[in-house]
Scaffold this active site. Sequence first.
Site, PDB file in Angstrom:
ATOM      1  N   SER A   1      -3.655  80.768  57.086  1.00 32.81           N
ATOM      2  CA  SER A   1      -4.517  80.155  57.988  1.00 32.81           C
ATOM      3  C   SER A   1      -4.346  79.934  59.716  1.00 32.81           C
ATOM      4  CB  SER A   1      -3.533  78.541  57.839  1.00 32.81           C
ATOM      5  OG  SER A   1      -4.850  77.395  58.722  1.00 32.81           O
TER       6      SER A   1
ATOM      7  N   LYS B   1     -10.946  76.260  59.217  1.00 32.89           N
ATOM      8  CA  LYS B   1      -9.199  76.483  58.327  1.00 32.89           C
ATOM      9  C   LYS B   1      -8.295  75.290  58.921  1.00 32.89           C
ATOM     10  CE  LYS B   1      -8.319  81.009  59.026  1.00 32.89           C
ATOM     11  NZ  LYS B   1      -7.925  82.147  58.260  1.00 32.89           N
TER      12      LYS B   1
HETATM   13  C1  HXC Z   1     -23.221  83.731  67.252  1.00 33.69           C
HETATM   14  C2  HXC Z   1     -22.800  85.144  65.826  1.00 33.69           C
HETATM   15  C3  HXC Z   1     -21.916  86.182  65.985  1.00 33.69           C
HETATM   16  C4  HXC Z   1     -21.902  85.932  67.112  1.00 33.69           C
HETATM   17  C5  HXC Z   1     -22.714  86.161  63.936  1.00 33.69           C
HETATM   18  N1  HXC Z   1     -23.374  86.115  64.402  1.00 33.69           N
HETATM   19  N2  HXC Z   1     -22.163  86.872  65.141  1.00 33.69           N
HETATM   20  N3  HXC Z   1     -23.130  83.470  66.297  1.00 33.69           N
HETATM   21  N4  HXC Z   1     -22.199  84.809  67.755  1.00 33.69           N
HETATM   22  N5  HXC Z   1     -21.152  86.851  67.637  1.00 33.69           N
HETATM   23  C6  HXC Z   1     -23.912  84.554  63.439  1.00 33.69           C
HETATM   24  C7  HXC Z   1     -25.169  85.536  63.238  1.00 33.69           C
HETATM   25  O1  HXC Z   1     -26.377  85.995  64.298  1.00 33.69           O
HETATM   26  C8  HXC Z   1     -25.962  85.366  62.301  1.00 33.69           C
HETATM   27  O2  HXC Z   1     -26.161  83.506  62.508  1.00 33.69           O
HETATM   28  C9  HXC Z   1     -24.826  84.577  61.341  1.00 33.69           C
HETATM   29  O3  HXC Z   1     -23.787  84.631  61.895  1.00 33.69           O
HETATM   30  C10 HXC Z   1     -24.399  85.619  60.132  1.00 33.69           C
HETATM   31  O4  HXC Z   1     -24.087  86.530  60.517  1.00 33.69           O
HETATM   32  P1  HXC Z   1     -24.225  88.022  59.799  1.00 33.69           P
HETATM   33  O5  HXC Z   1     -24.217  89.148  60.423  1.00 33.69           O
HETATM   34  O6  HXC Z   1     -24.917  87.921  58.937  1.00 33.69           O
HETATM   35  O7  HXC Z   1     -22.789  87.988  58.379  1.00 33.69           O
HETATM   36  P2  HXC Z   1     -22.356  88.509  57.816  1.00 33.69           P
HETATM   37  O8  HXC Z   1     -22.514  89.873  57.766  1.00 33.69           O
HETATM   38  O9  HXC Z   1     -21.763  88.343  57.167  1.00 33.69           O
HETATM   39  O10 HXC Z   1     -20.418  88.974  58.623  1.00 33.69           O
HETATM   40  C11 HXC Z   1     -19.836  88.240  59.682  1.00 33.69           C
HETATM   41  C12 HXC Z   1     -18.743  87.715  60.246  1.00 33.69           C
HETATM   42  C13 HXC Z   1     -18.605  89.302  61.210  1.00 33.69           C
HETATM   43  C14 HXC Z   1     -18.224  87.230  60.515  1.00 33.69           C
HETATM   44  C15 HXC Z   1     -19.981  87.355  60.951  1.00 33.69           C
HETATM   45  O11 HXC Z   1     -18.035  88.948  62.416  1.00 33.69           O
HETATM   46  C16 HXC Z   1     -18.437  89.528  60.281  1.00 33.69           C
HETATM   47  O12 HXC Z   1     -18.081  90.490  59.323  1.00 33.69           O
HETATM   48  N6  HXC Z   1     -16.327  90.456  60.899  1.00 33.69           N
HETATM   49  C17 HXC Z   1     -15.352  90.800  60.728  1.00 33.69           C
HETATM   50  C18 HXC Z   1     -14.597  90.062  59.506  1.00 33.69           C
HETATM   51  C19 HXC Z   1     -14.140  89.756  60.818  1.00 33.69           C
HETATM   52  O13 HXC Z   1     -14.902  88.347  61.408  1.00 33.69           O
HETATM   53  N7  HXC Z   1     -12.598  89.313  60.898  1.00 33.69           N
HETATM   54  C20 HXC Z   1     -12.068  89.049  61.959  1.00 33.69           C
HETATM   55  C21 HXC Z   1     -10.460  87.991  61.211  1.00 33.69           C
HETATM   56  S1  HXC Z   1      -9.423  86.998  62.462  1.00 33.69           S
HETATM   57  P3  HXC Z   1     -28.453  83.666  62.708  1.00 33.69           P
HETATM   58  O14 HXC Z   1     -28.446  82.218  62.548  1.00 33.69           O
HETATM   59  O15 HXC Z   1     -28.685  84.501  63.697  1.00 33.69           O
HETATM   60  O16 HXC Z   1     -28.715  84.408  61.003  1.00 33.69           O
HETATM   61  C22 HXC Z   1      -9.718  85.566  62.226  1.00 33.69           C
HETATM   62  C23 HXC Z   1      -8.365  84.904  63.456  1.00 33.69           C
HETATM   63  C24 HXC Z   1      -8.899  83.581  63.137  1.00 33.69           C
HETATM   64  O17 HXC Z   1      -9.850  85.446  60.786  1.00 33.69           O
HETATM   65  C25 HXC Z   1      -7.782  82.348  63.843  1.00 33.69           C
HETATM   66  C26 HXC Z   1      -7.406  83.440  64.934  1.00 33.69           C
HETATM   67  C27 HXC Z   1      -5.915  83.041  65.581  1.00 33.69           C
END
Ligand code: HXC
Length: 293
Positions: free
Chosen positions: A158, A176
């Site tokens: 979480s 979360k």
């Molecule tokens: C606003 C955003 C955005 C951003 C994506 N979107 N990034 N909106 N600001 N920075 C929007 C897109 O425009 C789209 O909406 C929708 O989100 C889906 O985006 P996709 O790129 O098509 O999704 P996908 O390819 O599935 O990517 C998933 C993701 C990506 C989460 C968005 O960032 C990713 O895969 N990240 C890698 C994994 C990750 O994030 N790990 C971090 C974990 S850390 P529209 O409307 O434009 O279609 C963590 C810690 C949490 O979780 C706790 C911290 C303490």
Amino acid sequence: MPEPFKRAAVPATSVFKPDLFKDKVVFVTGGGSGICYSVTETLMRFGAKATILGRKADRLQAAAVQLSKDTGSEAFAAPADVRDIDSLHAAVKATLEKFGKIDFVICGAAGNFMAPIEGLSSRAFRTIVEIDLLGTFNTVRATLDEIKKQRGTYIHISATLHYSGLPWQAAASAAKAGVDTLSNALAVELGPFGVRSNCIAPGLIAGTEGADRLVPQGGEDIVESFIPLQRPGSKHDIANATVFLFSEAANWITGQIMVVDGGHVHFRAPWLPYPDSVLDPKSFGELFKGSKL
Ligand code: HXC
């Protein structure tokens, strides 16, 4: 004035017995990178075999090879997207063919980005909820028959960001919070089957994507000074908590959220010169001399 004391992070292998998880099989979503990679590595050093799941097949396969090489145990790469329950069922089937059972599950796959409410489309919000919350449910749903059979254990990774408001983190906070309550519901419903479900809520963990995104560049020292134990977490800190919660020492612990954050969630006075104000009680008293409040 005394210097703030910083406890060093120690690996679980220096604390727990070496064959703790011999003959155990762990199924880890998000195990190909980040915190869950390190957690998997630690569990494997205790003898567990692991299936790691992630979306990028090449990176996942490379991670499985590295984990096996580094630990002397066996890791198996099963590409899957936690939003797609069919891919999880396929990964469970492949794991059973490979290792014969699943004892432990870590729901660790997460997606996150910083965005103000106005910058979040409905699809963006849904994407995070689908990865973090629905992905946890899907993982549980796909593994449940096997976990009931083994009287196994779930750990959900979480966060602490939803204990108070954090700007630009609306989607992850909501997701979360859902993970925490889902885990509690599982604990109640699955307890009579001998299945446990707990969450680990990491605070700021150095060297992670989460820390890179959430801490402004150059802000590391300030953040550190607000953590009572005076350092950011290490991946070992999360791995150690995981080892404990999967071990028989936690046999009667279910429906809990173990916060592993150096005490950070309890600090509520960022206007004080912390930690100097508590290391030097005299100057602390001076601060409040003539205070009108
Ligand atoms: C606003 C955003 C955005 C951003 C994506 N979107 N990034 N909106 N600001 N920075 C929007 C897109 O425009 C789209 O909406 C929708 O989100 C889906 O985006 P996709 O790129 O098509 O999704 P996908 O390819 O599935 O990517 C998933 C993701 C990506 C989460 C968005 O960032 C990713 O895969 N990240 C890698 C994994 C990750 O994030 N790990 C971090 C974990 S850390 P529209 O409307 O434009 O279609 C963590 C810690 C949490 O979780 C706790 C911290 C303490």
